[in-house]
Design a protein around this motif. Structure first.
Motif, mmCIF file in Angstrom:
data_model
loop_
_atom_site.group_PDB
_atom_site.id
_atom_site.type_symbol
_atom_site.label_atom_id
_atom_site.label_comp_id
_atom_site.label_asym_id
_atom_site.label_seq_id
_atom_site.Cartn_x
_atom_site.Cartn_y
_atom_site.Cartn_z
ATOM 1 N N VAL A 44 0.836 -1.203 0.000
ATOM 2 C CA VAL A 44 0.000 0.000 0.000
ATOM 3 C C VAL A 44 0.872 1.255 0.000
ATOM 4 N N GLU A 45 1.949 1.226 0.770
ATOM 5 C CA GLU A 45 2.841 2.388 0.817
ATOM 6 C C GLU A 45 3.477 2.640 -0.547
ATOM 7 N N GLU A 46 3.995 1.587 -1.174
ATOM 8 C CA GLU A 46 4.637 1.761 -2.481
ATOM 9 C C GLU A 46 3.622 2.220 -3.523
ATOM 10 N N PHE A 47 2.430 1.631 -3.505
ATOM 11 C CA PHE A 47 1.387 2.031 -4.447
ATOM 12 C C PHE A 47 1.019 3.504 -4.245
ATOM 13 N N GLY A 48 0.908 3.926 -2.988
ATOM 14 C CA GLY A 48 0.573 5.317 -2.708
ATOM 15 C C GLY A 48 1.634 6.278 -3.218
ATOM 16 N N LEU A 49 2.907 5.912 -3.055
ATOM 17 C CA LEU A 49 3.986 6.767 -3.552
ATOM 18 C C LEU A 49 3.967 6.849 -5.077
ATOM 19 N N ILE A 50 3.670 5.733 -5.731
ATOM 20 C CA ILE A 50 3.599 5.743 -7.191
ATOM 21 C C ILE A 50 2.453 6.634 -7.663
ATOM 22 N N VAL A 51 1.285 6.513 -7.020
ATOM 23 C CA VAL A 51 0.141 7.354 -7.383
ATOM 24 C C VAL A 51 0.482 8.825 -7.198
ATOM 25 N N LEU A 52 1.161 9.150 -6.098
ATOM 26 C CA LEU A 52 1.541 10.539 -5.844
ATOM 27 C C LEU A 52 2.474 11.058 -6.936
ATOM 28 N N MET A 53 3.428 10.238 -7.348
ATOM 29 C CA MET A 53 4.375 10.674 -8.376
ATOM 30 C C MET A 53 3.696 10.835 -9.733
ATOM 31 N N VAL A 54 2.768 9.930 -10.048
ATOM 32 C CA VAL A 54 2.009 10.077 -11.292
ATOM 33 C C VAL A 54 1.194 11.369 -11.257
ATOM 34 N N ALA A 55 0.621 11.684 -10.091
ATOM 35 C CA ALA A 55 -0.160 12.912 -9.956
ATOM 36 C C ALA A 55 0.721 14.146 -10.147
ATOM 37 N N VAL A 56 1.941 14.110 -9.600
ATOM 38 C CA VAL A 56 2.851 15.250 -9.759
ATOM 39 C C VAL A 56 3.236 15.424 -11.224
ATOM 40 N N LEU A 57 3.545 14.317 -11.901
ATOM 41 C CA LEU A 57 3.881 14.407 -13.326
ATOM 42 C C LEU A 57 2.693 14.914 -14.130
ATOM 43 N N GLY A 58 1.499 14.443 -13.776
ATOM 44 C CA GLY A 58 0.303 14.940 -14.448
ATOM 45 C C GLY A 58 0.091 16.420 -14.197
ATOM 46 N N GLY A 59 0.375 16.858 -12.962
ATOM 47 C CA GLY A 59 0.246 18.275 -12.644
ATOM 48 C C GLY A 59 1.220 19.134 -13.435
ATOM 49 N N LEU A 60 2.461 18.653 -13.585
ATOM 50 C CA LEU A 60 3.437 19.383 -14.390
ATOM 51 C C LEU A 60 2.989 19.465 -15.845
ATOM 52 N N GLY A 61 2.438 18.358 -16.347
ATOM 53 C CA GLY A 61 1.951 18.361 -17.720
ATOM 54 C C GLY A 61 0.795 19.321 -17.912
ATOM 55 N N ALA A 62 -0.129 19.345 -16.942
ATOM 56 C CA ALA A 62 -1.265 20.267 -17.027
ATOM 57 C C ALA A 62 -0.791 21.716 -16.956
ATOM 58 N N ALA A 63 0.181 21.978 -16.074
ATOM 59 C CA ALA A 63 0.710 23.336 -15.966
ATOM 60 C C ALA A 63 1.388 23.766 -17.261
ATOM 61 N N SER A 64 2.082 22.834 -17.902
ATOM 62 C CA SER A 64 2.727 23.142 -19.179
ATOM 63 C C SER A 64 1.689 23.478 -20.246
ATOM 64 N N SER A 65 0.587 22.730 -20.256
ATOM 65 C CA SER A 65 -0.469 22.992 -21.241
ATOM 66 C C SER A 65 -1.120 24.344 -21.008
ATOM 67 N N VAL A 66 -1.388 24.670 -19.744
ATOM 68 C CA VAL A 66 -1.994 25.968 -19.424
ATOM 69 C C VAL A 66 -1.052 27.105 -19.801
ATOM 70 N N ALA A 67 0.229 26.933 -19.483
ATOM 71 C CA ALA A 67 1.204 27.971 -19.837
ATOM 72 C C ALA A 67 1.309 28.132 -21.345
ATOM 73 N N GLY A 68 1.113 27.022 -22.082
ATOM 74 C CA GLY A 68 1.179 27.087 -23.535
ATOM 75 C C GLY A 68 0.070 27.902 -24.155
ATOM 76 N N LEU A 69 -1.036 28.086 -23.424
ATOM 77 C CA LEU A 69 -2.119 28.925 -23.931
ATOM 78 C C LEU A 69 -1.748 30.405 -23.893
ATOM 79 N N ARG A 70 -0.780 30.731 -23.035
ATOM 80 C CA ARG A 70 -0.387 32.139 -22.895
ATOM 81 C C ARG A 70 0.912 32.443 -23.616
ATOM 82 N N TRP A 71 1.854 31.513 -23.526
ATOM 83 C CA TRP A 71 3.146 31.725 -24.178
ATOM 84 C C TRP A 71 3.358 30.649 -25.234
ATOM 85 N N THR A 72 3.849 31.052 -26.364
ATOM 86 C CA THR A 72 4.108 30.109 -27.448
ATOM 87 C C THR A 72 5.604 29.837 -27.525
#
Length: 311
Positions: A44-72
């Protein structure tokens, strides 16, 4: 990350962060993982850490997409991937004991992580909004590439980890005993509890050394052969995990052979200022006992055999 560990010697972040996470984990959470979930707690601990890391990577990707709407800029995904790389090498790897940039694990470590995040940035580029006039069909295909790569990666990770997780939960050594336990537990069924995600370190018996130092007049540095050559005794000992439930199977009895710990300390001749005996294992697990207790308890062994077989 896990496959990079297999081929490049990179240590996965969940395994590195296991120890610092346990050190700050609230007692009630730790108790639930160990006392209630037992072998499943580590999964459970390892699974939770993996989920957290996937969420962080997803958050970085979402932030990159949002920033791309403003800066090209075609380099915007690399900027956010760089943020992720800095988070890993400047924060997470030091927390995991690998030092700044992870160089304690080898100088290539930060470069390997940089390569992984560069691949991540390239994947993010596929999800960017294409230039006006770009074919709509190709746009849909390219925008789905990051999702497809993510799904394939998670599937590959599942193939890598699920067999180990299943074995940890349902095929623990002690689970092979049915009915009334024998007076002496077979070695293959002796219970095993480990704090290490991803498996325990492999110890080379030929290179292993027992070091006794600190507040002593004579430091010891013994090979396994030298330890075996010292006077030894055998004892039948019953061990039980602190998290064993009433009637639980985290309890085993075996015939241990080893050297009395107090005899080793006598050889080292502790100084009068020394009051505690501290132990450190290969996986950095630590424990300690009062020196007075060790000297008054001849039953405490540095064991090297269990039921006639090397530990």
């Amino acid at each position: 990350m896990y496959y990079a560990g297999t081929f490049l010697g990179l240590r996965p972040l969940p395994q590195l962060l296991n120890e610092p996470l346990l050190s700050i984990m609230p007692g009630i959470v730790f108790g639930f993982l160990i006392d209630t979930l037992q072998h499943a707690g580590k999964v459970v601990e390892e699974f939770g850490l993996i989920v957290l890391m996937v969420a962080v990577l997803g958050g970085l990707g979402a932030a990159s997409s949002v920033a791309g709407l403003r800066w090209t800029s075609r380099y915007l995904p690399f900027a956010f991937a760089g943020i992720g790389w800095l988070l890993v090498v400047a924060v997470l790897l030091p927390l995991g004991g690998l030092g700044f940039l992870g160089v304690n694990d080898g100088f290539p470590t930060p470069l390997i992580w940089a390569s992984l995040f560069a691949i991540y940035a390239v994947v993010l580029q596929f999800g960017e909004q294409p230039a006006p006039g770009f074919d709509a069909g190709r746009r849909r295909i390219l925008s789905g590439v990051p999702i497809a790569i993510g799904a394939v990666s998670l599937g590959a990770l599942g193939l890598r980890l699920l067999p180990d997780w299943y074995k940890a939960i349902f095929q623990a050594p002690e689970s092979g005993i049915r009915g009334i336990s024998p007076a002496v537990t077979p070695v293959q069924n002796f219970y095993v509890v480990s704090k290490n995600l991803g498996g325990d370190p492999v110890v080379d018996g030929q290179a292993w050394r027992l070091r006794v130092g600190g507040l002593v007049d004579r430091s010891l540095n013994l090979s396994l052969g030298e330890l075996r050559a010292l006077p030894s005794i055998e004892e039948y000992v019953t061990l039980a995990c602190i998290s064993n439930n009433v009637g639980g199977n985290l309890m085993s009895t075996g015939n241990f052979r080893g050297v009395r710990l107090r005899d080793l300390l006598t050889m080292a001749s502790p100084k009068s200022q020394g009051t505690w005996v501290a132990f450190r294992a290969r996986d950095d697990y630590t424990e300690s006992l009062p020196l007075d207790l060790v000297q008054a308890t001849p039953e405490i062994l540095v064991a090297y055999d269990l039921d006639g077989a090397p530990l």
